[in-house]
Write an enzyme that holds these catalytic residues in place. Structure first.
Site, PDB file in Angstrom:
ATOM      1  N   SER A  50      24.883  12.965 -21.075  1.00 55.63           N
ATOM      2  CA  SER A  50      25.163  14.216 -21.771  1.00 55.63           C
ATOM      3  C   SER A  50      26.620  14.624 -21.576  1.00 55.63           C
ATOM      4  O   SER A  50      27.310  14.152 -20.667  1.00 55.63           O
ATOM      5  CB  SER A  50      24.262  15.331 -21.252  1.00 55.63           C
ATOM      6  OG  SER A  50      24.649  15.700 -19.938  1.00 55.63           O
ATOM      7  N   ASP A  83      24.493  12.287 -25.353  1.00 54.32           N
ATOM      8  CA  ASP A  83      23.575  13.397 -25.599  1.00 54.32           C
ATOM      9  C   ASP A  83      24.319  14.731 -25.637  1.00 54.32           C
ATOM     10  O   ASP A  83      25.179  15.004 -24.802  1.00 54.32           O
ATOM     11  CB  ASP A  83      22.524  13.403 -24.476  1.00 54.32           C
ATOM     12  CG  ASP A  83      21.400  14.380 -24.717  1.00 54.32           C
ATOM     13  OD1 ASP A  83      21.017  14.563 -25.891  1.00 54.32           O
ATOM     14  OD2 ASP A  83      20.896  14.960 -23.743  1.00 54.32           O
ATOM     15  N   HIS A  84      23.976  15.558 -26.610  1.00 47.29           N
ATOM     16  CA  HIS A  84      24.498  16.925 -26.722  1.00 47.29           C
ATOM     17  C   HIS A  84      26.022  17.000 -26.669  1.00 47.29           C
ATOM     18  O   HIS A  84      26.594  17.816 -25.931  1.00 47.29           O
ATOM     19  CB  HIS A  84      23.898  17.820 -25.634  1.00 47.29           C
ATOM     20  CG  HIS A  84      22.536  18.328 -25.983  1.00 47.29           C
ATOM     21  ND1 HIS A  84      22.316  19.279 -26.951  1.00 47.29           N
ATOM     22  CD2 HIS A  84      21.318  17.997 -25.508  1.00 47.29           C
ATOM     23  CE1 HIS A  84      21.019  19.521 -27.055  1.00 47.29           C
ATOM     24  NE2 HIS A  84      20.386  18.740 -26.186  1.00 47.29           N
ATOM     25  N   HIS A 177      15.081  23.601 -22.682  1.00 52.53           N
ATOM     26  CA  HIS A 177      15.783  22.747 -21.727  1.00 52.53           C
ATOM     27  C   HIS A 177      15.612  23.238 -20.287  1.00 52.53           C
ATOM     28  O   HIS A 177      15.420  24.423 -20.037  1.00 52.53           O
ATOM     29  CB  HIS A 177      17.282  22.703 -22.050  1.00 52.53           C
ATOM     30  CG  HIS A 177      17.611  21.824 -23.216  1.00 52.53           C
ATOM     31  ND1 HIS A 177      18.150  22.305 -24.371  1.00 52.53           N
ATOM     32  CD2 HIS A 177      17.469  20.492 -23.393  1.00 52.53           C
ATOM     33  CE1 HIS A 177      18.342  21.308 -25.219  1.00 52.53           C
ATOM     34  NE2 HIS A 177      17.934  20.206 -24.654  1.00 52.53           N
ATOM     35  N   HIS A 205      13.513  17.491 -27.529  1.00 53.66           N
ATOM     36  CA  HIS A 205      14.334  17.818 -26.370  1.00 53.66           C
ATOM     37  C   HIS A 205      13.526  18.724 -25.445  1.00 53.66           C
ATOM     38  O   HIS A 205      12.543  19.325 -25.841  1.00 53.66           O
ATOM     39  CB  HIS A 205      15.615  18.535 -26.798  1.00 53.66           C
ATOM     40  CG  HIS A 205      16.627  17.635 -27.420  1.00 53.66           C
ATOM     41  ND1 HIS A 205      17.941  17.585 -26.988  1.00 53.66           N
ATOM     42  CD2 HIS A 205      16.539  16.736 -28.428  1.00 53.66           C
ATOM     43  CE1 HIS A 205      18.612  16.704 -27.723  1.00 53.66           C
ATOM     44  NE2 HIS A 205      17.778  16.180 -28.606  1.00 53.66           N
ATOM     45  N   GLY A 206      13.942  18.820 -24.186  1.00 55.74           N
ATOM     46  CA  GLY A 206      13.241  19.684 -23.249  1.00 55.74           C
ATOM     47  C   GLY A 206      11.859  19.178 -22.878  1.00 55.74           C
ATOM     48  O   GLY A 206      10.979  19.952 -22.499  1.00 55.74           O
ATOM     49  N   ASN A 227      13.103  13.085 -25.101  1.00 51.77           N
ATOM     50  CA  ASN A 227      14.184  13.232 -24.120  1.00 51.77           C
ATOM     51  C   ASN A 227      13.668  13.868 -22.832  1.00 51.77           C
ATOM     52  O   ASN A 227      13.077  14.951 -22.863  1.00 51.77           O
ATOM     53  CB  ASN A 227      15.294  14.118 -24.686  1.00 51.77           C
ATOM     54  CG  ASN A 227      16.091  13.437 -25.785  1.00 51.77           C
ATOM     55  OD1 ASN A 227      15.675  12.423 -26.339  1.00 51.77           O
ATOM     56  ND2 ASN A 227      17.236  14.003 -26.103  1.00 51.77           N
ATOM     57  N   THR A 230      15.276  16.798 -16.595  1.00 55.16           N
ATOM     58  CA  THR A 230      14.981  17.613 -15.411  1.00 55.16           C
ATOM     59  C   THR A 230      13.825  17.041 -14.594  1.00 55.16           C
ATOM     60  O   THR A 230      13.874  17.024 -13.356  1.00 55.16           O
ATOM     61  CB  THR A 230      14.669  19.057 -15.834  1.00 55.16           C
ATOM     62  OG1 THR A 230      15.815  19.606 -16.506  1.00 55.16           O
ATOM     63  CG2 THR A 230      14.335  19.924 -14.626  1.00 55.16           C
TER      64      THR A 230
END
Length: 282
Positions: A50, A83-84, A177, A205-206, A227, A230
């Site tokens: 990211s 990413d991002h 996220h 995402h998240g 994705n 965490t």
């Protein structure tokens, strides 16, 4: 094995209604763990860096080169994804380094500006066969596609894909996220509607905040690229804490990062089964 285009991995999963695990890398041990887990499961995988991870390292080139080297040494197909990324310049650097895909995130912009900026990135990336993911910002807000309660409208999503030429779309269906608990409530009916309306693969995402059974159901309803960041950090950190707690004299970083890597690899292998990732003969 040669670096595998992200589009090839994702397209194969779409055709079989399977999921692709896309896991974020912060340090070398993450990349190694993700590939080890993919090899154990016998599945393709996407390594993601990211913009925040790049900022942590201070530059893309050193960590990017390391992740690319890990991918090329793998015994299963591995893609490397940015990413991002909010800066077109970072996208261009990733492309020069050899990344197989990028996620350009202009979701905080108003719709027309998001379309313009994203289409420009797509044009440059497609000229060198690099796959592009993007996301559509929350309608009427500036908190982005993954703000609490945000939902992607299928008609607008389809129009956004047509206007930008992107290869995959990150959509808002109930995740957020950096969730440390796995209790996100997904809108499965909306996932199915988006799958029917949008002509490119959908990205969740998240996903760290989603329980196993709901990840499987999300894939069955039409999500493809999943994705996860965490959750793997939690697994890695728990193993490191356990190793450090076992000896107050421990100073060799290999003695506690190694268990973190091993635990993360095992979790990646498990999650790939949860996502119904395609099994390979390797």
């Amino acid at each position: 094995m040669p670096l595998t285009p992200t589009g090839d991995i994702v397209a194969a999963a779409v055709s079989a209604n399977q999921g692709v695990g896309a896991f974020n890398v912060i340090q070398l041990e993450h990349a190694e763990a993700i590939v080890l887990g993919a090899e154990e499961a016998g599945c393709p995988v996407v390594l993601q860096l990211s913009e925040n991870a790049v900022r942590y390292h201070g530059a893309l080139a050193p960590v990017g080169a390391a992740v690319l080297a890990v991918a090329r040494a793998a015994a299963v197909p591995v893609a490397v994804h940015l990413d991002h990324a909010t800066a077109p310049e970072l996208v261009e650097e990733a492309v020069r380094l050899g990344f197989t895909s990028v996620m350009f995130d202009a979701s905080v912009l108003e719709y027309e500006e998001n379309v313009r900026a994203t289409a420009e990135v797509v044009s440059r990336c497609h000229a060198v066969d690099v796959w592009v993911e993007a996301e559509l910002g929350e309608v009427g807000g500036k908190d982005g596609v993954h703000a609490p309660g945000a939902r992607t409208e299928p008609g607008e999503a389809a129009a956004f894909v047509a206007a930008t030429g992107i290869d995959a779309l990150a959509v808002a269906v109930g995740t957020s996220h950096a969730m440390a608990t796995r209790d996100a409530e997904l809108d499965f009916a909306l996932i199915a509607e988006l799958r029917a309306a949008v002509p490119v693969p959908l990205v969740l995402h998240g996903s760290s905040g989603v329980a196993d059974e709901h990840l499987t159901r999300a894939v069955e309803c039409g999500m493809t690229k999943i994705n996860i960041a965490t959750h793997l950090n939690q697994v890695f950190t728990a193993a490191v804490r356990q190793a450090l707690a076992g000896s107050g004299e421990l100073v060799d970083t290999r003695r506690y990062l190694g268990p973190g890597r091993a635990a993360t690899a095992a979790e990646v292998a498990r999650l790939l089964q949860v996502l119904k990732a395609p099994a390979l003969t390797v």
